[in-house]
Write a protein that holds these residues in place. Structure first.
Motif, PDB file in Angstrom:
ATOM      1  N   SER A   1      41.863  39.604  32.667  1.00  0.00           N
ATOM      2  CA  SER A   1      40.744  38.698  32.923  1.00  0.00           C
ATOM      3  C   SER A   1      41.004  37.762  34.097  1.00  0.00           C
ATOM      4  CB  SER A   1      40.448  37.875  31.662  1.00  0.00           C
ATOM      5  OG  SER A   1      41.556  37.051  31.351  1.00  0.00           O
ATOM      6  N   ASN A   2      42.286  37.589  34.479  1.00  0.00           N
ATOM      7  CA  ASN A   2      42.614  36.684  35.595  1.00  0.00           C
ATOM      8  C   ASN A   2      42.884  37.424  36.899  1.00  0.00           C
ATOM      9  OD1 ASN A   2      42.824  33.771  34.556  1.00  0.00           O
ATOM     10  ND2 ASN A   2      43.939  34.915  33.002  1.00  0.00           N
ATOM     11  N   MET A   3      42.668  38.715  36.922  1.00  0.00           N
ATOM     12  CA  MET A   3      42.894  39.481  38.154  1.00  0.00           C
ATOM     13  C   MET A   3      41.635  39.461  39.021  1.00  0.00           C
ATOM     14  SD  MET A   3      45.235  42.712  37.033  1.00  0.00           S
ATOM     15  CE  MET A   3      44.884  43.496  38.592  1.00  0.00           C
ATOM     16  N   ASP A   4      41.433  38.333  39.708  1.00  0.00           N
ATOM     17  CA  ASP A   4      40.240  38.188  40.538  1.00  0.00           C
ATOM     18  C   ASP A   4      40.442  38.754  41.944  1.00  0.00           C
ATOM     19  OD1 ASP A   4      39.003  36.892  38.441  1.00  0.00           O
ATOM     20  OD2 ASP A   4      39.772  34.924  39.060  1.00  0.00           O
ATOM     21  N   ASN A   5      41.703  38.847  42.365  1.00  0.00           N
ATOM     22  CA  ASN A   5      41.976  39.294  43.731  1.00  0.00           C
ATOM     23  C   ASN A   5      41.818  40.811  43.832  1.00  0.00           C
ATOM     24  OD1 ASN A   5      43.048  39.884  46.255  1.00  0.00           O
ATOM     25  ND2 ASN A   5      44.581  38.240  46.114  1.00  0.00           N
ATOM     26  N   PRO A   6      40.913  41.312  44.668  1.00  0.00           N
ATOM     27  CA  PRO A   6      40.706  42.772  44.768  1.00  0.00           C
ATOM     28  C   PRO A   6      41.900  43.493  45.388  1.00  0.00           C
ATOM     29  CG  PRO A   6      39.407  41.606  46.399  1.00  0.00           C
ATOM     30  CD  PRO A   6      39.981  40.564  45.521  1.00  0.00           C
ATOM     31  N   LEU A   7      42.800  42.750  46.046  1.00  0.00           N
ATOM     32  CA  LEU A   7      43.967  43.382  46.663  1.00  0.00           C
ATOM     33  C   LEU A   7      45.024  43.789  45.623  1.00  0.00           C
ATOM     34  CD1 LEU A   7      44.466  41.058  49.783  1.00  0.00           C
ATOM     35  CD2 LEU A   7      43.350  43.301  49.677  1.00  0.00           C
ATOM     36  N   LEU A   8      44.934  43.205  44.444  1.00  0.00           N
ATOM     37  CA  LEU A   8      45.903  43.560  43.395  1.00  0.00           C
ATOM     38  C   LEU A   8      45.570  44.935  42.830  1.00  0.00           C
ATOM     39  CD1 LEU A   8      46.232  40.197  41.417  1.00  0.00           C
ATOM     40  CD2 LEU A   8      47.975  41.275  42.838  1.00  0.00           C
ATOM     41  N   PRO A   9      46.555  45.835  42.744  1.00  0.00           N
ATOM     42  CA  PRO A   9      46.273  47.165  42.183  1.00  0.00           C
ATOM     43  C   PRO A   9      45.954  47.079  40.695  1.00  0.00           C
ATOM     44  CG  PRO A   9      48.634  46.873  42.575  1.00  0.00           C
ATOM     45  CD  PRO A   9      47.952  45.682  43.175  1.00  0.00           C
ATOM     46  N   ALA A  10      45.223  48.066  40.192  1.00  0.00           N
ATOM     47  CA  ALA A  10      44.772  48.039  38.799  1.00  0.00           C
ATOM     48  C   ALA A  10      45.937  48.156  37.814  1.00  0.00           C
ATOM     49  CB  ALA A  10      43.776  49.181  38.562  1.00  0.00           C
ATOM     50  N   TYR A  11      47.015  48.797  38.266  1.00  0.00           N
ATOM     51  CA  TYR A  11      48.144  48.969  37.334  1.00  0.00           C
ATOM     52  C   TYR A  11      48.932  47.668  37.101  1.00  0.00           C
ATOM     53  CZ  TYR A  11      51.031  49.265  41.599  1.00  0.00           C
ATOM     54  OH  TYR A  11      51.648  49.005  42.790  1.00  0.00           O
ATOM     55  N   THR A  12      48.554  46.589  37.783  1.00  0.00           N
ATOM     56  CA  THR A  12      49.253  45.310  37.628  1.00  0.00           C
ATOM     57  C   THR A  12      49.210  44.829  36.174  1.00  0.00           C
ATOM     58  OG1 THR A  12      48.659  44.715  39.893  1.00  0.00           O
ATOM     59  CG2 THR A  12      49.383  42.934  38.468  1.00  0.00           C
ATOM     60  N   VAL A  13      48.111  45.137  35.484  1.00  0.00           N
ATOM     61  CA  VAL A  13      47.992  44.681  34.088  1.00  0.00           C
ATOM     62  C   VAL A  13      49.119  45.276  33.238  1.00  0.00           C
ATOM     63  CG1 VAL A  13      46.524  44.651  32.041  1.00  0.00           C
ATOM     64  CG2 VAL A  13      45.500  44.469  34.307  1.00  0.00           C
ATOM     65  N   GLY A  14      49.325  46.581  33.351  1.00  0.00           N
ATOM     66  CA  GLY A  14      50.391  47.217  32.587  1.00  0.00           C
ATOM     67  C   GLY A  14      51.764  46.735  32.994  1.00  0.00           C
TER      68      GLY A  14
END
Length: 246
Positions: A63-76
């Motif tokens: 829910s806090n990943m607002d930056n589009p530059l962060l890859p989606a796998y960052t959550v895991g």
């Protein structure tokens, strides 16, 4: 002055616990009894806390990943790192300090005020080795198993929460968990857990063994055991992190 005296008494007690073992047959029986009480009976609360803890970490990260530059796998990746490095070994140990520590302090304290420990000494039994050594060793062996169990359930809890909320796909989450995985992180987590297990059981045993008075004093010793063990965990966590990660 009182704190210094207690620290000295604690180390003298540990010296006796580990220097005068009882017969192997007696120790083995007591070891498995304590493993069931301390370890196996803690599985339900560890499972519950771990699953929800992993779910919350994953949801908050996603829910806090607002930056589009962060890859989606960052959550895991963040869920795995947070769980292995800190939440499972430290938070679960703090919870076990409350459950296991209070039980040990109240058990040993009750034996002290009801003179059962005195009876053991009169019969020639080394009460410290008989009562404390099986608790300490069983916790040091079984707590790492609980933490591995906790890490697995936390990651599953994180995956379930992401699936239910639709914030990340299974492929992205699993890729993040596997991304840049280091086996040394697991060794670090389990090493911390062994130290925490020793602190929880030894401090609780110390508080219970030197209880004086009646039932109210047993309750006071249990409270002191939980507080002291929790403080010891937090302080040792700081130094262990400094030693092994920095």
């Amino acid at each position: 002055m009182g704190i210094i005296q207690n620290i000295g008494k604690y180390f003298m007690m540990m010296y006796i616990v580990f220097s005068k073992p009882e017969k192997w047959r007696i120790f083995r029986r007591r070891f498995f009894e304590e493993m069931e009480i301390i370890g196996i009976k803690s599985i339900p609360i560890v499972a519950l806390m771990s699953a929800f803890m992993g779910a919350v970490i994953a949801l908050q990260t996603a829910s806090n990943m607002d930056n589009p530059l962060l890859p989606a796998y960052t959550v895991g990746f963040i869920t795995r790192s947070s769980t292995i490095l800190e939440f499972s070994p430290t938070i679960i140990s703090l919870i076990l300090a409350g459950k296991v520590g209070s039980n040990i302090a109240s058990e040993v304290g009750t034996m002290r005020v009801t003179e059962q420990i005195d009876a053991l000494e009169i019969m020639g039994v080394n009460s410290l080795s008989y009562l404390v050594l099986p608790k300490v060793t069983s916790a040091m062996i079984f707590f790492p198993i609980l933490i591995i169990f906790s890490i697995g359930l936390s990651l599953i809890g994180g995956w379930l929460s992401l699936q239910l909320s639709g914030l990340s796909s299974t492929e992205e989450y699993v890729y993040g968990i596997r991304f840049f995985f280091k086996g040394s992180d697991i060794i670090y987590a389990l090493g911390k857990t062994v130290v925490f297990a020793f602190l929880i059981t030894s401090i609780a045993s110390f508080k219970g063994y030197y209880t004086k008075g009646g039932a109210l004093d047993v309750g006071k010793s249990s409270t002191e055991a939980v507080v002291s063990a929790s403080v010891a965990i937090l302080i040792s966590n700081f130094f262990l992190t400094q030693m092994f990660l920095l």
